[in-house]
Write a protein that holds these residues in place. Structure first.
Motif, PDB file in Angstrom:
ATOM      1  N   SER A  21      43.360 -22.556   2.713  1.00 47.71           N
ATOM      2  CA  SER A  21      44.316 -23.641   2.939  1.00 47.71           C
ATOM      3  C   SER A  21      43.889 -24.494   4.135  1.00 47.71           C
ATOM      4  CB  SER A  21      45.716 -23.080   3.193  1.00 47.71           C
ATOM      5  OG  SER A  21      45.782 -22.506   4.490  1.00 47.71           O
ATOM      6  N   GLU A  22      44.473 -25.667   4.243  1.00 49.85           N
ATOM      7  CA  GLU A  22      44.132 -26.587   5.339  1.00 49.85           C
ATOM      8  C   GLU A  22      44.410 -25.951   6.701  1.00 49.85           C
ATOM      9  OE1 GLU A  22      42.711 -29.751   7.431  1.00 49.85           O
ATOM     10  OE2 GLU A  22      42.497 -29.380   5.298  1.00 49.85           O
ATOM     11  N   GLN A  23      45.572 -25.313   6.841  1.00 48.48           N
ATOM     12  CA  GLN A  23      45.917 -24.694   8.120  1.00 48.48           C
ATOM     13  C   GLN A  23      44.947 -23.562   8.448  1.00 48.48           C
ATOM     14  OE1 GLN A  23      49.547 -22.227   8.566  1.00 48.48           O
ATOM     15  NE2 GLN A  23      50.050 -23.598  10.265  1.00 48.48           N
ATOM     16  N   GLN A  24      44.626 -22.737   7.465  1.00 45.58           N
ATOM     17  CA  GLN A  24      43.668 -21.650   7.688  1.00 45.58           C
ATOM     18  C   GLN A  24      42.301 -22.202   8.060  1.00 45.58           C
ATOM     19  OE1 GLN A  24      43.942 -19.627   3.937  1.00 45.58           O
ATOM     20  NE2 GLN A  24      45.795 -18.491   4.520  1.00 45.58           N
ATOM     21  N   ARG A  25      41.899 -23.278   7.411  1.00 45.83           N
ATOM     22  CA  ARG A  25      40.614 -23.911   7.701  1.00 45.83           C
ATOM     23  C   ARG A  25      40.570 -24.397   9.151  1.00 45.83           C
ATOM     24  NH1 ARG A  25      40.823 -27.835   4.191  1.00 45.83           N
ATOM     25  NH2 ARG A  25      40.146 -26.460   2.540  1.00 45.83           N
TER      26      ARG A  25
ATOM     27  N   SER B 183      40.810 -19.859  22.134  1.00 52.48           N
ATOM     28  CA  SER B 183      41.686 -18.685  22.120  1.00 52.48           C
ATOM     29  C   SER B 183      42.908 -18.968  21.257  1.00 52.48           C
ATOM     30  CB  SER B 183      42.124 -18.348  23.547  1.00 52.48           C
ATOM     31  OG  SER B 183      43.011 -19.344  24.034  1.00 52.48           O
ATOM     32  N   TYR B 184      43.675 -17.917  20.960  1.00 49.92           N
ATOM     33  CA  TYR B 184      44.896 -18.082  20.172  1.00 49.92           C
ATOM     34  C   TYR B 184      45.873 -19.050  20.843  1.00 49.92           C
ATOM     35  CZ  TYR B 184      43.311 -13.894  17.650  1.00 49.92           C
ATOM     36  OH  TYR B 184      42.590 -12.988  16.915  1.00 49.92           O
ATOM     37  N   PRO B 185      46.155 -18.894  22.150  1.00 49.71           N
ATOM     38  CA  PRO B 185      47.090 -19.846  22.781  1.00 49.71           C
ATOM     39  C   PRO B 185      46.577 -21.292  22.746  1.00 49.71           C
ATOM     40  CG  PRO B 185      46.805 -17.918  24.177  1.00 49.71           C
ATOM     41  CD  PRO B 185      45.804 -17.818  23.069  1.00 49.71           C
ATOM     42  N   GLU B 186      45.282 -21.470  22.908  1.00 51.89           N
ATOM     43  CA  GLU B 186      44.725 -22.818  22.867  1.00 51.89           C
ATOM     44  C   GLU B 186      44.877 -23.435  21.479  1.00 51.89           C
ATOM     45  OE1 GLU B 186      41.156 -22.555  26.192  1.00 51.89           O
ATOM     46  OE2 GLU B 186      40.806 -21.688  24.223  1.00 51.89           O
ATOM     47  N   ILE B 187      44.613 -22.647  20.452  1.00 59.45           N
ATOM     48  CA  ILE B 187      44.743 -23.140  19.080  1.00 59.45           C
ATOM     49  C   ILE B 187      46.206 -23.468  18.783  1.00 59.45           C
ATOM     50  CG2 ILE B 187      44.490 -22.543  16.626  1.00 59.45           C
ATOM     51  CD1 ILE B 187      42.069 -20.771  17.520  1.00 59.45           C
ATOM     52  N   ALA B 188      47.099 -22.579  19.204  1.00 62.96           N
ATOM     53  CA  ALA B 188      48.530 -22.804  18.989  1.00 62.96           C
ATOM     54  C   ALA B 188      48.965 -24.107  19.649  1.00 62.96           C
ATOM     55  CB  ALA B 188      49.341 -21.630  19.536  1.00 62.96           C
ATOM     56  N   ALA B 189      48.493 -24.361  20.855  1.00 64.73           N
ATOM     57  CA  ALA B 189      48.863 -25.587  21.565  1.00 64.73           C
ATOM     58  C   ALA B 189      48.283 -26.815  20.867  1.00 64.73           C
ATOM     59  CB  ALA B 189      48.381 -25.520  23.013  1.00 64.73           C
TER      60      ALA B 189
ATOM     61  N   LEU C 219      47.385 -27.213  17.688  1.00 66.62           N
ATOM     62  CA  LEU C 219      47.947 -27.456  16.363  1.00 66.62           C
ATOM     63  C   LEU C 219      49.475 -27.504  16.375  1.00 66.62           C
ATOM     64  CD1 LEU C 219      45.642 -25.159  14.183  1.00 66.62           C
ATOM     65  CD2 LEU C 219      45.423 -27.609  14.633  1.00 66.62           C
ATOM     66  N   ARG C 220      50.041 -27.238  17.534  1.00 67.30           N
ATOM     67  CA  ARG C 220      51.504 -27.232  17.708  1.00 67.30           C
ATOM     68  C   ARG C 220      52.188 -26.285  16.721  1.00 67.30           C
ATOM     69  NH1 ARG C 220      51.258 -33.471  18.114  1.00 67.30           N
ATOM     70  NH2 ARG C 220      50.669 -33.721  20.270  1.00 67.30           N
ATOM     71  N   ILE C 221      51.653 -25.056  16.675  1.00 68.29           N
ATOM     72  CA  ILE C 221      52.246 -24.012  15.851  1.00 68.29           C
ATOM     73  C   ILE C 221      52.374 -22.763  16.718  1.00 68.29           C
ATOM     74  CG2 ILE C 221      51.400 -24.903  13.637  1.00 68.29           C
ATOM     75  CD1 ILE C 221      49.104 -22.908  13.774  1.00 68.29           C
TER      76      ILE C 221
END
Length: 169
Positions: free
Chosen positions: A116-120, A132-138, A140-142
């Motif tokens: 999926s687009e989000q997984q990609r 990192s996970y926190p950086e990706i979350a910030a 992508l705002r998820i």
């Protein structure tokens, strides 16, 4: 018809009223209290030195929240660049190693077409860019939990795709 220009409150009042909230936002995104303090000081210093860009289309708190989020994300990107520059460059790979690496990357990119687009996006940011996970979350705002589950599901699907093609992950 001109929209009425709404001015920000005086700087001292702005700082006193919103500093704690700004610090919480920066700390959540940056993940480090000292660096969050640096982000807040940087934002408020810039606001004190030059016009803010506040146009009055939203409330002052909403506008400042967006400024803090954007500044925190930019801080993360700059930190990542600084970390890369601090590492010593690796010795050049042999032509054989470069060819194998290029082929593996091509297979990985082809497998990404099956998720999926989000997984990609999450896979690309984590595996290819090293965020990192926190950086990706910030970025992508998820939520961070969504990053972890998207990464897990995306990896599973990409690995299955590679195995279907008979390629070693």
């Amino acid at each position: 018809m001109d929209a009425a220009v709404i001015a920000l409150p005086p700087f001292a009042e702005l700082y006193r009223q919103y500093r704690t909230r700004a610090l919480a936002i920066a700390r959540r995104i940056v993940g480090d209290a000292d660096e969050a303090e640096d982000v807040v000081q940087d934002v408020f210093t810039r606001l004190a030195q030059r016009p803010s860009g506040f146009d009055g289309r939203s409330s002052c708190s909403t506008w400042l929240h967006r400024v803090m989020v954007n500044s925190s994300i930019n801080w993360l990107r700059a930190r990542k660049r600084r970390e890369r520059l601090q590492h010593e460059p690796e010795s050049p790979a042999s032509p054989e190693a470069q060819a194998v690496g290029s082929e593996m990357q091509r297979h990985f990119e082809e497998a990404l077409d099956k998720v999926s687009e989000q997984q990609r996006q999450v896979l690309w940011l984590r595996e290819m860019r090293g965020y990192s996970y926190p950086e990706i979350a910030a970025m992508l705002r998820i939520p961070e939990g969504t990053v972890k589950s998207a990464l897990h599901r995306g990896r599973q699907r990409a690995l299955a795709e590679l195995e279907e093609r008979g390629q070693q992950p």
